[in-house]
Scaffold this motif. Structure first.
Motif, PDB file in Angstrom:
ATOM      1  N   LEU A 157       0.652  10.052   1.663  1.00  0.00           N
ATOM      2  CA  LEU A 157       0.585  11.650   2.363  1.00  0.00           C
ATOM      3  C   LEU A 157       1.211  11.744   3.501  1.00  0.00           C
ATOM      4  N   GLY A 158       2.634  11.530   3.575  1.00  0.00           N
ATOM      5  CA  GLY A 158       3.470  11.416   4.642  1.00  0.00           C
ATOM      6  C   GLY A 158       3.160  10.680   5.852  1.00  0.00           C
ATOM      7  N   ALA A 159       2.498   9.483   5.782  1.00  0.00           N
ATOM      8  CA  ALA A 159       2.557   8.655   7.033  1.00  0.00           C
ATOM      9  C   ALA A 159       2.875   7.032   6.642  1.00  0.00           C
ATOM     10  N   PRO A 160       4.131   6.956   6.871  1.00  0.00           N
ATOM     11  CA  PRO A 160       4.881   6.170   5.759  1.00  0.00           C
ATOM     12  C   PRO A 160       4.224   4.615   7.575  1.00  0.00           C
ATOM     13  N   ILE A 161       4.465   5.100   8.473  1.00  0.00           N
ATOM     14  CA  ILE A 161       4.244   4.124   9.432  1.00  0.00           C
ATOM     15  C   ILE A 161       2.900   4.099   9.790  1.00  0.00           C
TER      16      ILE A 161
ATOM     17  N   PRO B 233       0.833  -1.419   0.164  1.00  0.00           N
ATOM     18  CA  PRO B 233       0.633   0.189  -0.208  1.00  0.00           C
ATOM     19  C   PRO B 233       0.906   1.435  -0.225  1.00  0.00           C
ATOM     20  N   ASN B 234       0.698   2.174  -0.431  1.00  0.00           N
ATOM     21  CA  ASN B 234       1.447   3.065  -1.546  1.00  0.00           C
ATOM     22  C   ASN B 234       0.969   4.823  -0.816  1.00  0.00           C
TER      23      ASN B 234
END
Length: 69
Positions: A50-54, A44-45
């Motif tokens: 959106l700047g919330a990789p975790i 999922p990307n």
């Protein structure tokens, strides 16, 4: 009444994530409530874009829809 838009393609790299984010952003700017769901369970990307990789809870970590954040 809710409307559902789906952006689909069997091929990778055609801009599905970018299109979904841009469409959601545009609809939100027009005053609509928007939920974007990334149904790609393996990579999922949306969060990365959106700047919330975790993400603390994903669909992969929820057997039988029993997860809580």
């Amino acid at each position: 009444m809710a409307k559902i838009y789906a952006i689909l393609s069997g091929k990778g790299g055609v801009g599905k994530t970018t299109t979904a984010i841009n469409l959601g952003t545009t609809l939100n700017h027009l005053g609509e409530s928007v939920i974007i769901v990334d149904a790609n369970l393996t990579t999922p990307n949306i969060g990365i874009h959106l700047g919330a990789p975790i993400v603390p809870v994903t669909l992969n970590s929820c057997p039988k829809w029993s997860c809580r954040s």
